[in-house]
Design an enzyme around this catalytic site. Structure first.
Site, PDB file in Angstrom:
ATOM      1  N   ASP A 142      -6.587   1.226   0.204  1.00  0.00           N
ATOM      2  CA  ASP A 142      -6.560   1.233   1.701  1.00  0.00           C
ATOM      3  C   ASP A 142      -8.086   1.597   2.780  1.00  0.00           C
ATOM      4  O   ASP A 142      -8.607   0.488   1.880  1.00  0.00           O
ATOM      5  CB  ASP A 142      -5.905   2.922   2.240  1.00  0.00           C
ATOM      6  N   LYS A 158       1.057  -1.558  -0.282  1.00  0.00           N
ATOM      7  CA  LYS A 158       0.057  -0.122  -0.159  1.00  0.00           C
ATOM      8  C   LYS A 158       0.475   1.040   0.428  1.00  0.00           C
ATOM      9  O   LYS A 158       0.193   2.192  -0.463  1.00  0.00           O
ATOM     10  CB  LYS A 158      -1.081  -0.369   1.510  1.00  0.00           C
TER      11      LYS A 158
END
Length: 220
Positions: A138, A120
């Site tokens: 996310d 991420k």
DNA sequence: ATCCCGAGGG
DNA sequence: CCCTCTGGAT
């Protein structure tokens, strides 16, 4: 969701979310990287508040190493997980100096090899600093992708791949930004604001009407 | 699957 | 009081 409807969603989002609106502009890829590492399980407001003083004290990897783990903690101790984060930021700064001449690498593998950096975080850096069409999934994007039907998936990676396959080319560069702000301000976790949602007409969430009444400009 | 581990919202 | 917040490492 069919491609034409997806296109409609992004067109609506782009109109509703015009500017990049980076609440805090970072001076370097290094500062962005640190900010993203600090953002794990923390609100954007809390992160912005502490990065302001942290980067004033230590704007570069060199300064961050000198500041030290305890010095870093003093700036971020209001964040959750601050202990691990301070350790990661310090180790990460040292590793940048040791392996990459103090520069943030523009390479996924190298980024993910840094302490505290996963897929991420690497995707955010790649997109924001190096202009690559990555999408960092996310909790916001995960929720929006699944709830709206734009990109359903059981894991963040599945949602990421669904988005990469589904997002029209003209929106790919902005997709991350558009989706995250939509999740942050409108398609919120607990109480989505369907009453003033820009993509209400193309959203495929079965429960959307239930929340539209409560959040409409005139309803409760 | 679990730990890390604080602030703010509902 | 419980849950969520721009996760990552073990």
């Amino acid at each position: 969701m069919d491609p034409q409807n997806i296109h409609r969603c992004f067109a609506a989002l782009r109109v509703a979310i015009p500017e990049p609106k980076t609440e805090l502009n970072y001076d370097s890829p290094f500062q962005l990287l640190v900010a993203v590492v600090l953002s794990a399980q923390s609100t954007d407001k809390a992160v912005n508040a502490c990065t302001r003083t942290l980067f004033a004290a230590a704007p570069t990897p060199e300064a961050m190493v000198i500041l030290g783990e305890d010095g870093i903690k003093a700036h971020i101790h209001r964040l959750g997980l601050f202990n691990a984060k301070a350790r990661h930021v310090h180790a990460l700064s040292r590793q940048l100096l040791a392996l990459h001449d103090g520069e943030v690498p523009a390479d996924r593998k190298a980024l993910e090899a840094l302490p505290g950096v996963g897929r991420k975080t690497a995707n955010v850096v790649l997109n924001t600093e190096f202009g690559q069409p990555t999408i960092a999934v996310d909790t916001h994007i995960f929720r929006v992708g699944n709830r709206t039907g734009i990109a359903p998936g059981k894991t963040p990676l599945a949602v990421e791949q669904a988005l990469l396959a589904a997002v029209p080319a003209e929106y790919r560069q902005d997709a991350h930004h558009l989706l995250i702000l939509h999740g942050r301000y409108t398609c919120t976790a607990r109480r989505p604001h369907c009453g003033h949602c820009p993509i209400f007409p193309c959203c495929e969430w079965p429960d959307k009407h239930r929340w539209a009444a409560e959040s409409s400009p005139g309803g409760a």
